[in-house]
Design an enzyme around this catalytic site. Structure first.
Site, PDB file in Angstrom:
ATOM      1  N   SER A   1      47.202 -36.591 -24.606  1.00 49.79           N
ATOM      2  CA  SER A   1      45.855 -36.161 -24.967  1.00 49.79           C
ATOM      3  C   SER A   1      45.969 -34.669 -25.238  1.00 49.79           C
ATOM      4  O   SER A   1      46.704 -33.981 -24.519  1.00 49.79           O
ATOM      5  CB  SER A   1      44.892 -36.391 -23.793  1.00 49.79           C
ATOM      6  OG  SER A   1      43.555 -36.428 -24.225  1.00 49.79           O
TER       7      SER A   1
ATOM      8  N   LYS B   1      37.849 -35.284 -22.272  1.00 58.09           N
ATOM      9  CA  LYS B   1      38.420 -36.052 -21.172  1.00 58.09           C
ATOM     10  C   LYS B   1      37.377 -36.999 -20.563  1.00 58.09           C
ATOM     11  O   LYS B   1      37.689 -38.127 -20.184  1.00 58.09           O
ATOM     12  CB  LYS B   1      38.966 -35.112 -20.095  1.00 58.09           C
ATOM     13  CG  LYS B   1      40.138 -34.265 -20.532  1.00 58.09           C
ATOM     14  CD  LYS B   1      41.317 -35.068 -21.046  1.00 58.09           C
ATOM     15  CE  LYS B   1      42.078 -35.817 -19.977  1.00 58.09           C
ATOM     16  NZ  LYS B   1      43.233 -36.577 -20.535  1.00 58.09           N
TER      17      LYS B   1
END
Ligand code: NDP
Length: 358
Positions: A86, A161
């Protein structure tokens, strides 16, 4: 001992956290399949190939979070998937394109690929404390909390997130899946890095030695050692009873505490450590003013964190996974020693860049 001869898939294997997970998996005897967007760059960096056991038990495949179906091949034959990839950068040009899309679509993409196979039993997702912490509150932060304050315009990384973890739980929903999902939510990860490139969470230590941070600011960070974060992922993978989210953090530390420790340890003799005392009322006014000149991601982070103290409830990870955290003083020293060994201290290395010399 490994419970499986099949490979464990680790996405974003080249990164700071994932590389440590790969290292510990190899040390435990597992076979590992890692993904990166650029195998050639990873080979040039050399840190994964140098790991003990990598020659025999590590393979690397290319996969990009934003390419639909990119993980279909990577998940084949795996029993466990650790999804760590990520983007972690605070300052980006386009938060939707550069943070949210890869975080959210990538997580869904990995889960979709997993759901198309038979073999995977569990996905361990690297989320973040950023997906938990919202407005300040009196009680300690725990797995019950969700970040409901960040947005695309303010705290875009934390938003990416939060949205990615929510997408993962939504994907699992009430469906009768052949695999389960366990989530690790680390706070700021520091500690020694086996990766030559500078990562976002280490950059504040570098900024404190290269003049970018002029003084000691009223900031406190909950921190955790990368070795404990990697261990948490592996415990979450191996422990059949693991379930839900796990807040993963050693201790909350003020910038002053860290700097005093580093001075004591002699770093002040080799580098010009920031020392101007700005952790007072006037200093905070100045920091707020100066933060206006910073890129949006840094500005949001400073404003949101200034003067805040974070109390955390870490009982779930301790009780259910049996994880005990390393001494935070040692973690801070090991972080600086590692950054010094990679040649980052005192330089203006950008996040994601390799050191100019070792
Ligand atoms: P790094 O930047 O070191 O690693 C991130 C990894 O993600 C890179 O290896 C990169 O792989 C991969 N990645 C980024 N964008 C893409 C994309 N579009 N497609 C495929 N892969 C991509 O960061 P960290 O190791 O610090 O972070 C790892 C994870 O831990 C992230 O999920 C982060 O949010 C989380 N986390 C980190 C914390 C910290 O303080 N460091 C705290 C809490 C959570 P490559 O470039 O090789 O393709």
């Amino acid at each position: 001992m490994p419970t499986t001869e099949t490979p464990v898939l680790v996405t974003g294997a080249t990164g700071f956290v994932a590389a440590e997970i790969v290292k510990q998996l190899l040390e435990a005897g597992y076979r590992v399949r890692g993904t990166t967007r650029d195998v050639a760059r990873s080979e040039a960096d050399g840190h994964l190939a140098a790991l003990s056991g990598a020659g025999e038990r590590l393979e690397l495949l290319e996969a990009d979070l934003v390419d639909p179906g990119a993980f279909d091949t990577a998940v084949l034959g795996c029993e466990y998937v650790i999804h760590t990839a990520s983007p972690f950068v605070l300052d980006v040009e386009d938060p939707q394109r550069d943070l949210v899309d890869p975080a959210v679509n990538g997580t869904t993409s990995v889960l979709e690929s997993v759901s198309k196979t038979e073999g995977v039993r569990r996905v361990v997702l690297t989320s973040s404390f950023a997906a938990m912490s919202g407005e300040p509150k009196d009680s300690p932060w725990s797995e019950d909390d969700w970040n409901d304050v960040s947005s695309l315009d303010s705290g875009a990384y934390a938003y990416s997130k939060t949205m990615a973890e929510r997408a993962a739980w939504d994907f699992m929903g009430d469906n009768d899946r052949s695999f389960d999902l366990v989530v690790i939510n680390p706070t700021g990860v520091i500690g020694p890095s086996i990766v030559p490139r500078l990562n976002q969470s280490h950059s504040v230590f570098v900024s404190a030695t290269n003049g970018e941070i002029p003084g000691i600011i009223d900031l406190s960070f909950p921190i955790v050692d990368v070795r404990d974060v990697a261990k948490a992922h592996i415990l979450a993978m191996e422990n059949p009873g693991a379930a839900g989210r796990y807040l993963c953090s050693a201790e909350t530390r003020s910038m002053r505490q860290n700097f005093e420790l580093l001075k004591e340890a002699g770093f002040g003799e080799r580098y010009k450590l920031a020392s101007l005392p700005l952790d007072n009322a006037l200093g905070s006014v100045l920091v707020r003013l100066v933060s206006r000149t910073q890129p949006r991601g840094t500005r949001d982070f400073v404003r949101r964190s200034l003067g805040r103290n974070y109390e955390l409830d870490r009982s779930k990870i301790r009780t259910e996974l049996g994880l005990e955290f390393r001494d935070a003083d040692q973690t801070v020293i090991d972080t600086m020693t590692s950054l010094e060994n990679w040649g980052h201290l005192g330089k203006k290395t950008k996040v994601g860049a390799a050191p100019s010399r070792r």
